[in-house]
Design a protein around this motif. Structure first.
Motif, short mmCIF file in Angstrom:
data_model
loop_
_atom_site.label_atom_id
_atom_site.label_comp_id
_atom_site.label_asym_id
_atom_site.label_seq_id
_atom_site.Cartn_x
_atom_site.Cartn_y
_atom_site.Cartn_z
N GLN A 67 -7.12 -6.81 0.24
CA GLN A 67 -6.36 -7.01 1.47
C GLN A 67 -7.27 -7.43 2.62
O GLN A 67 -6.95 -8.34 3.39
CB GLN A 67 -5.61 -5.73 1.84
N LEU B 109 -8.92 3.39 4.90
CA LEU B 109 -7.53 3.41 5.35
C LEU B 109 -7.46 3.58 6.87
O LEU B 109 -6.71 2.89 7.57
CB LEU B 109 -6.76 4.55 4.67
N LEU C 285 -7.50 -2.24 -1.05
CA LEU C 285 -7.99 -2.34 0.33
C LEU C 285 -9.03 -3.45 0.47
O LEU C 285 -9.05 -4.18 1.47
CB LEU C 285 -8.58 -1.00 0.78
N GLN D 215 -5.83 0.16 8.49
CA GLN D 215 -4.38 0.24 8.67
C GLN D 215 -4.03 0.37 10.15
O GLN D 215 -4.55 1.24 10.85
CB GLN D 215 -3.80 1.41 7.88
N LEU E 67 0.84 -1.19 0.00
CA LEU E 67 0.00 0.00 0.00
C LEU E 67 0.88 1.24 0.00
O LEU E 67 1.80 1.37 0.80
CB LEU E 67 -0.90 -0.01 1.23
N LEU F 212 -6.67 1.98 -5.24
CA LEU F 212 -6.54 1.90 -3.78
C LEU F 212 -7.75 1.22 -3.17
O LEU F 212 -7.63 0.41 -2.24
CB LEU F 212 -6.34 3.30 -3.20
N THR G 71 0.26 5.49 -0.41
CA THR G 71 -0.69 6.58 -0.59
C THR G 71 0.00 7.89 -0.99
O THR G 71 -0.59 8.96 -0.88
CB THR G 71 -1.50 6.81 0.71
#
Length: 801
Positions: free
Chosen positions: A776, A481, A773, A485, A437, A769, A439
Motif C-alpha cells: 500500500q 499502522l 502495508l 493510516q 485493511l 499485514l 485488523t
C-alpha cells in the motif's frame, strides 16, 4: 523393488509392480500421520469390509494405530456395531453424507485418503455418489480397485474414469488388472501400483492338526469359503461329489460362509437351501457341511488349515481379485480353481490346478488326481506357500505405506488447484486487487499480555502462549499502522504498540543483556535466553518505533531498550539475527544518522553478511550459505540497505545479486506463480528444493526485499515483482486458494501440497499485514510521484507567464 523402513528401522523389500524404483522414498519422505480409509468395515459381512479391516490392522501393527481411522458405508436400513477405529459413517443412498464426509476429512487435517472401490457399495448409478466426496477432497487420494471390468457399461466407465482422474495413485492386486487399466481406461503405467492381496502369516501345517475342530478326523477335506451367491459355482463341486466319493469315500466338502447380505435380502436363503436340496438329490448330504457363519480371523485360520484341497469354482472369468483364493495360497493349500482372471495369475507355475467353468467332471478328476498323489499335492502346497511369503499382511502394509508416501511426494511436485469450501471463499472478486485493511484478527489474537502465538482455525489458542518473535513483528505492524493510516479510532494502534513494547520490556533480561522468547499463558518464561533471531527481531521492532512512530513516550521507552539490547548483537553467529538487527539499526539510523556507535555495529554485522556471501557464493549459487531455509529474503534486503546507506558499492551489488538469484529460485514457469522455498526440507545446495510447506513469512520477506530494491534502484520491475508475490496471499499460488481470509482479517498458516493450513496464527497474520502495508505504501508513493510529474508542466508554464 524398492525399500521402505519398517517400524524397527530395517529396510524391507516391497513388491510394488508397475512403478519405477524410488530410492529417495524411505530416507526422505515422512510417514503420513493421519490416514482415512473409506469403504466397508467389519462387522459388515462382505469381502471389502474384511479387506479394509485387515489392511488397517496390518498398518496399525506396523506403523501405529493412531495414524488410521475408517469411514465405512452403511447399506439401506442397516446399522453395525463398529469398533473405535470407525470415526464417521456414510449412508449409502444419501449424497449429503458423502459431502459432509469430505468436509470432515478436510478440516480434520488428514494427510491422505485411501478409498476402497467396488461399484456395489456406494450409492447412485454405478456407485457415482462417492464422487461427491472425492471432488471436494483437498488431500492426496489413493484408490484400491477391487473390480476392473474389461467391458464396463457407460455408467461404470464414467464413474471409474473420474475416480482414476481424481486419484493420485491407483492400486490393483493383479498384473492383469493393471493391464486392463492401461489398455481399457488409458491409465498411465506410472500411476498404477500392483500390491497383491494380503494374507495372514500362517505356518505351513498338516491339515490333520485342525480337523478335530470340525469332526472330520480321518477324512479328506475339500473347502470353499466366502459369501455365498450363485456366481460362486458351489453347486458344481456338489455335482462332482458322487464321482469323487466313488473312489474316495472319506471325502467331505465344507462350505463356510453366510449368504451374501444383498442376496439374502432379496431372496432369503433360497440359494443355500437349493444347495442342500441338490446334495440330497445326489445322495451326498452326509458329505456336505454348510457352515452358515461369517468367520472371524482366528476361525478362518482353522477353517483353511483343516482343508486338504481348497476349491474356488467361480462361474465367470471377470474377477481380478479373490481374497479367499489369496488366503488359501498363503496357507499353503493345494488349490483347484476355475480360470477366472485372478486364479490364472496366482496359480501359474503349477501352484494350483485350473479346470473349465461349469465342469463338475473336471473338478472331480482334479480332486482325485491330488488325493491319489500325495507327492504332487504336497509339492503344490509348498510352491503356493513359498510364493505367498511376499504377500503377508505385514509386507502388504509396508507396500501400501510406500504407495502413500509416493502419492504425497508426487502431489508436492504437481499440486492441484483446490476448491475452497463455500464458507471459506473470500469475497475478493479478483486476486490481483489489494484487499481492504482489516485488523480484526490482530485484535482478536491480542490480550492484556501481548499477541498469542497460535490459533485453532481463527480462534486464539492460549495453550501455546506468547513469543518475543511475534510480539516484535506485531510492534512493527502496529507502528506502521499508526504511521500510515489516516484514521486511528480511539488510538487503537497506539494502544497495541504500547502493549507489544511492554512485552519486549518484560522479555528483556538486563543481567544477560538478552531477550527471552517463549512465555506461557500463565506468564512463566520457559527459557533463560531466547534465540539470537528473536533478539534480532526485537531490535528490528525497536528501531522501527524509533524511526517511524510519532508517539514520544513510545519512542522514549523503545530508545532506552534499544540502547541496552544492541551490544549483544556483536556476539551473534546467526546470519538472520545479523539481518534483523541491521534492519532495526538502519531504521534507527534513518532518524539518527549521526550516531557513529550504531553505524559501527551496523557496518560490523553487514560486513559479516558480505563476508559469508563472498566465501559461499559461486557462478550457480548466489547465496550466503549452503542452504536456503526461512526468512531468506531478509539477508539480501539487509545487505542492500546497509550497502546503500554506508556507500559500500560491493555490498549493494552483492545484495542485489543474491536477491535476483533468490527470485529466480522462487518461481514456477519463470514468473507464472510465486513458489517460496518450502519449510518441509528447505533447499540445500546440490539437492531438490522443498516446494511445500509454503509459509506466509517467506512471501512477506520477499515483498519487503523487492520493494527495498525498488526504492534503491527505481527499477519498476522490482515493484511489479512485489505486487506479483503479494497475490500469492490472495490466490495466485500453487493451489489457487487464498491464504488471506477476508471474513476474519487473518491469514492461514501455510500452503500444503493438498490444502491450506486453516489455522490463522500470529506469524502468518502479521506477515500478511506487514506485506499489505508495504505494498500500500509503495502504491501510495508511486501515485504521489505520478501526480507530481503530471503537475510539473502546468506549474512551469504558470511561472513563465
Amino acid at each position: 523393488m524398492h525399500n521402505i523402513e519398517n517400524s524397527h528401522g530395517h529396510p524391507t523389500p516391497v513388491r510394488v509392480a508397475a512403478t519405477p524404483a524410488l530410492p529417495w522414498m524411505a530416507s526422505t519422505m515422512p510417514l503420513p500421520t493421519r490416514i482415512a480409509f473409506v469403504g466397508n468395515y467389519l462387522p459388515r459381512e462382505c469381502g471389502i469390509a474384511t479387506f479394509t479391516t485387515d489392511l488397517c490392522t496390518a498398518l496399525g501393527a506396523e506403523f501405529g494405530e493412531n495414524r488410521l481411522f475408517a469411514i465405512p458405508v452403511n447399506d439401506p436400513d442397516s446399522q453395525y456395531d463398529y469398533p473405535d477405529q470407525v470415526r464417521l459413517e456414510l449412508t449409502q443412498e444419501d449424497i449429503s453424507s458423502y459431502e459432509r464426509a469430505a468436509e470432515f476429512l478436510n478440516f480434520n487435517g488428514n494427510d491422505l485418503v485411501c478409498l476402497q472401490h467396488e461399484y456395489g457399495i456406494y450409492g447412485g448409478a454405478a456407485g457415482r455418489m462417492i464422487l461427491a466426496m472425492l471432488r471436494k477432497l483437498k488431500m492426496p487420494l489413493v484408490t484400491t480397485l477391487h473390480t476392473v471390468l474389461r467391458e464396463p457399461d457407460a455408467n461404470q466407465r464414467i464413474v471409474l474414469e473420474e475416480i482414476i482422474e481424481l486419484s493420485d495413485r491407483v492400486v490393483v492386486m493383479s498384473e492383469l488388472a493393471a493391464q486392463l487399466l492401461r489398455d481399457v481406461y488409458a491409465v498411465p503405467a506410472g500411476k498404477i501400483d500392483v500390491i497383491p492381496h494380503g494374507v495372514p502369516d500362517m505356518p505351513f501345517m498338516d491339515p490333520n492338526f485342525f480337523k478335530d475342530k470340525f469332526g472330520t478326523e480321518g477324512k479328506s477335506v475339500l473347502l470353499t469359503f466366502g459369501l455365498l451367491s450363485p456366481n460362486k459355482g458351489i453347486e458344481n463341486v456338489i455335482r462332482a461329489l458322487p464321482a469323487i466319493l466313488e473312489k474316495q469315500p472319506n471325502v467331505v466338502y465344507i462350505v463356510s460362509g453366510v449368504t451374501h447380505p444383498h442376496l439374502r435380502k432379496r431372496e432369503g436363503e433360497r440359494y443355500r437351501e437349493g444347495l442342500l436340496a441338490l446334495a440330497a438329490e445326489l445322495g451326498v448330504s452326509s458329505h456336505l457341511i454348510l457352515n452358515n457363519r461369517f468367520v472371524d480371523a482366528e476361525e478362518l485360520i482353522e477353517h483353511v488349515g483343516a482343508a486338504d484341497i481348497y476349491i474356488t469354482p467361480y462361474k465367470h472369468e471377470a474377477q481380478v481379485v479373490s481374497g479367499t483364493l489369496a488366503i488359501a495360497l498363503g496357507a499353503g493349500k493345494a488349490i483347484i480353481s476355475t480360470p477366472y482372471w485372478h486364479a490364472r495369475e496366482l496359480l501359474a507355475d503349477n501352484r494350483g490346478i485350473l479346470v473349465p467353468f461349469d465342469s463338475p467332471d473336471a473338478i472331480a478328476k482334479a480332486v482325485l488326481r491330488l488325493l491319489d498323489n500325495d507327492a504332487e499335492r504336497h509339492a503344490m502346497r509348498k510352491r503356493a506357500y513359498l510364493h505367498s511369503r511376499e504377500t503377508t499382511w505385514q509386507k502388504t502394509a509396508r507396500a501400501y505405506m510406500a504407495c502413500f508416501q509416493r502419492a504425497r511426494f508426487e502431489r508436492s511436485l504437481l499440486p492441484r488447484a483446490a476448491q475452497p469450501d463455500d464458507a471459506a471463499i473470500n469475497p475478493i472478486s479478483r486476486i490481483d486487487l489489494l484487499p481492504m485493511l482489516d485488523t480484526a484478527h490482530l485484535a482478536a489474537l491480542t490480550d492484556d499480555t501481548g499477541i498469542l502465538q497460535h490459533a485453532i482455525f481463527s480462534v486464539p489458542n492460549p495453550m501455546e502462549g506468547y513469543t518475543t518473535d511475534d510480539n516484535a513483528r506485531a510492534l512493527i505492524v502496529s507502528t506502521r499502522l499508526e504511521e500510515t493510516q489516516a484514521v486511528d479510532c480511539n488510538g487503537r494502534y497506539q494502544k497495541l504498540s504500547h502493549r507489544y513494547l511492554a512485552f519486549l520490556w518484560n522479555a528483556f533480561d538486563a543481567g544477560a543483556g538478552r531477550f527471552r522468547n517463549f512465555l506461557s499463558y500463565d506468564r512463566r518464561w520457559l527459557e533463560d535466553v531466547g534465540s539470537e533471531d528473536s533478539h534480532g527481531r526485537a531490535l528490528w521492532a525497536l528501531g522501527t518505533v524509533l524511526g517511524h512512530s510519532r508517539d514520544a513516550g513510545l519512542r522514549g521507552a523503545a530508545g532506552r531498550l534499544f540502547e541496552v539490547a544492541v551490544p549483544a548483537t556483536v556476539m551473534f553467529s546467526s546470519p538472520r539475527a545479523w539481518a534483523f538487527s541491521i534492519l532495526g539499526l538502519q531504521a534507527y539510523l534513518d532518524w539518527f544518522p549521526g550516531d557513529r556507535a550504531m553505524q559501527v555495529v551496523r557496518n560490523n554485522l553487514a560486513n559479516r553478511l558480505l563476508d559469508i556471501y563472498e566465501r559461499c557464493h559461486s557462478t550457480s549459487w548466489h547465496w550466503f550459505e549452503d542452504s536456503l531455509s526461512y526468512s531468506n529474503a531478509r539477508l539480501p534486503q539487509a545487505l542492500m540497505l546497509a550497502g546503500a546507506r554506508s556507500g559500500n558499492k560491493r555490498m549493494l551489488e552483492a545484495g542485489m545479486e543474491a536477491m535476483e538469484w533468490l527470485m529466480a529460485q522462487q518461481h514456477r514457469n519463470l514468473k507464472d506463480v510465486f513458489v517460496p522455498i518450502g519449510s518441509n526440507g528447505f533447499f540445500t545446495r546440490g539437492s531438490e528444493k522443498a516446494r511445500f510447506d509454503q509459509q506466509p513469512v517467506e512471501a512477506c520477506a520477499t515483498i519487503c526485499a523487492c520493494l527495498e530494491a525498488y526504492r534503491l534502484t527505481e527499477q519498476k520491475s522490482w515493484r511489479e515483482e512485489a505486487d506479483h508475490v503479494f497475490h500469492w496471499f490472495t490466490g495466485k499460488n500453487d493451489l489457487l486458494v487464498p491464504l488471506y481470509d477476508a471474513t476474519t482479517g487473518g491469514c492461514r498458516d501455510g500452503l500444503h501440497p493438498d490444502r491450506v493450513n486453516e489455522n490463522q496464527g500470529a506469524e502468518s497474520t502479521l506477515s500478511f499485514l506487514m506485506a499489505l502495508l508495504e505494498v500500500q505504501a509503495a502504491k501510495s508513493a508511486s501515485a504521489n510521484q505520478l501526480q507530481q510529474e503530471i503537475s510539473l508542466p502546468f506549474e512551469s508554464s504558470r511561472i513563465a507567464q
